[in-house]
Design a protein around this motif. Structure first.
Motif, short mmCIF file in Angstrom:
data_model
loop_
_atom_site.label_atom_id
_atom_site.label_comp_id
_atom_site.label_asym_id
_atom_site.label_seq_id
_atom_site.Cartn_x
_atom_site.Cartn_y
_atom_site.Cartn_z
N ARG A 28 0.73 -0.87 -0.36
CA ARG A 28 0.16 0.28 0.13
C ARG A 28 0.76 1.33 -0.59
NH1 ARG A 28 -5.47 0.49 1.17
NH2 ARG A 28 -4.73 -2.18 2.51
N SER A 32 1.33 4.02 -2.99
CA SER A 32 1.04 4.93 -2.66
C SER A 32 2.00 6.59 -3.63
CB SER A 32 0.42 5.12 -1.35
OG SER A 32 -0.47 4.49 -1.01
N GLU A 33 3.18 6.19 -3.18
CA GLU A 33 4.55 6.92 -3.63
C GLU A 33 4.57 7.13 -5.00
OE1 GLU A 33 7.59 5.24 -1.86
OE2 GLU A 33 6.91 5.81 0.68
N GLY A 49 -2.58 3.79 -9.06
CA GLY A 49 -3.61 4.97 -8.72
C GLY A 49 -5.17 3.83 -8.52
N LEU A 52 -5.14 1.02 -6.08
CA LEU A 52 -5.00 1.39 -4.22
C LEU A 52 -6.79 1.36 -4.16
CD1 LEU A 52 -2.53 4.29 -4.45
CD2 LEU A 52 -3.46 1.85 -2.63
#
Length: 390
Positions: A28, A32-33, A49, A52
């Motif tokens: 996760r 995200s990074e 994206g 996620l």
């Protein structure tokens, strides 16, 4: 109730039948990074994206609305992540749309041509250009049995060359070792320089019944006498910061500088001649002979130029037995001769940008420059010695 079948997904009331995507904390954080990255590839940012948001439970429609990514892209990304992991979902699956049309044999044929000089194939050029190579490949592909290359362009030929790290349009220079005694001769020259370096300037001959003076000798041929076609314009403060010079020029011919430098004092012996034959070299030796005491030995460091070892030169040396001692530099070892340092200084000082009205003026200017160098002599020293092979 509306039922829409799309690939493996069946949407019923907005609910996907695909499995949920479970992410570890590390996955996760990584996604995200990546989704926030400004330097990563756009495809990977978009797919991070997608994964996620799908892991958060958002529907395909909502993911599409928020990210602006097409449904097929979302489906492929999620299906690959569910099947083979998160990393697989981020990357493109390698595939070849069709078998290669240019065979290995055809590529080898192109490489063989590239490794052959054009002149060996009946052409005028020494080296290939990419366009000339591509043209030759097209013209000879059909008779050679490689029909696919009959329409090959520069980009196709370039890719074949690049795969094999070939650049037949370029030259890399090397120095062939033509003197089998290079190391021995080099060591002899360095031993002479070390002998000179052992003494302070002016003290090299103290206590010796027959003092030895070491002189480095060579020629600098092809010094051009170039004249102006219009007067130089002087600098003007605030307007012209440099000298103005017309682009055109006149050639009057060339001269040769025959020179020697005393390695103990830096004194220069020099003559400026139209040619550098044996007679001109003998005249230089005579001027060096006249400069030193008659009982001294003159050790001369020089190369194997024909004028240095000609019958005429040997005949002159025979008239002065024991006076001169030759120390030859090896072939392609001109960098070992310290007179080159003096020639370099000439090129960087009075010969730089020189313009004259005649060959006679060029000779006079060069002799004047030598006179100025002798007024403030520079002693050139060899500073690094490696005599282990001696």
């Amino acid at each position: 109730m509306i039922l829409i079948a799309l690939g493996l997904e069946v949407i019923m009331g907005g609910k996907s039948r695909r499995a949920t995507l479970a992410l570890s904390d590390e996955q996760r954080i990584m996604l995200s990074e990546l989704a926030a990255s400004r330097t990563a590839p756009v495809r990977e940012v978009e797919r991070a994206g997608v994964l996620l948001k799908y892991a958060q439970g958002l529907s395909i429609s909502e993911i599409r609305r928020q990210l602006g990514v097409s449904r097929p892209t979302i489906y492929k990304c999620i299906d690959k992540a569910l099947a083979a992991g998160v990393q697989a979902g981020l990357k493109d699956t390698y595939h070849r749309p069709h078998a290669p049309e240019i065979t290995d044999e055809a590529k080898a044929w192109v490489i063989s041509i590239a490794c052959t000089k054009p002149k060996e194939l009946g052409m005028a050029a020494e080296l290939w250009s990419i366009s000339a190579l591509a043209r030759y490949v097209r013209e000879h592909a059909q008779p050679s049995g490689f029909a696919r290359l009959a329409k090959a362009g520069k980009s196709t030929v370039w890719r074949i060359l690049d795969e094999n790290q070939l650049k037949p349009h370029k030259i890399t220079y090397y120095l062939e070792k033509r003197d089998p005694d290079f190391e021995r001769k080099m060591q002899e020259v360095l031993m002479v320089y070390r002998d000179v370096a052992l003494y302070a300037e002016g003290d090299a001959q103290d206590g010796q019944p027959n003092p030895i003076y070491t002189v480095s000798v060579d020629e600098k041929p092809g010094v051009q006498a170039i004249g102006l076609t219009a007067p130089d314009l002087p600098p003007v403060p605030g307007k012209a910061p440099s000298v103005g010079r017309d682009y055109e020029y006149v050639r009057y011919g060339t001269v040769s500088i025959l020179a020697g430098i005393d390695l103990h004092t830096g004194h220069l012996f020099a003559q400026v001649e139209d040619r550098h034959r044996s007679r001109e070299f003998i005249a230089l030796l005579q001027s060096i002979d006249a400069y030193y005491p008659p009982q001294a030995i003159i050790r001369v460091v020089l190369d194997n130029h024909s004028s240095h070892i000609s019958k005429e030169t040997m005949a002159y040396l025979a008239t002065r037995p024991g006076r001169f001692e030759y120390v030859h530099t090896p072939k392609h070892g001109s960098w070992l001769n310290l007179i080159e340092c003096a020639f370099s200084k000439m090129a960087r000082t009075f010969l730089r940008h020189i313009r004259v009205a005649s060959i006679c003026e060029l000779k006079a200017r060069i002799l004047k420059g030598i006179e100025e160098m002798n007024a403030a002599p520079v002693v050139f020293r060899w500073k690094k010695f490696d005599l282990e092979a001696a």
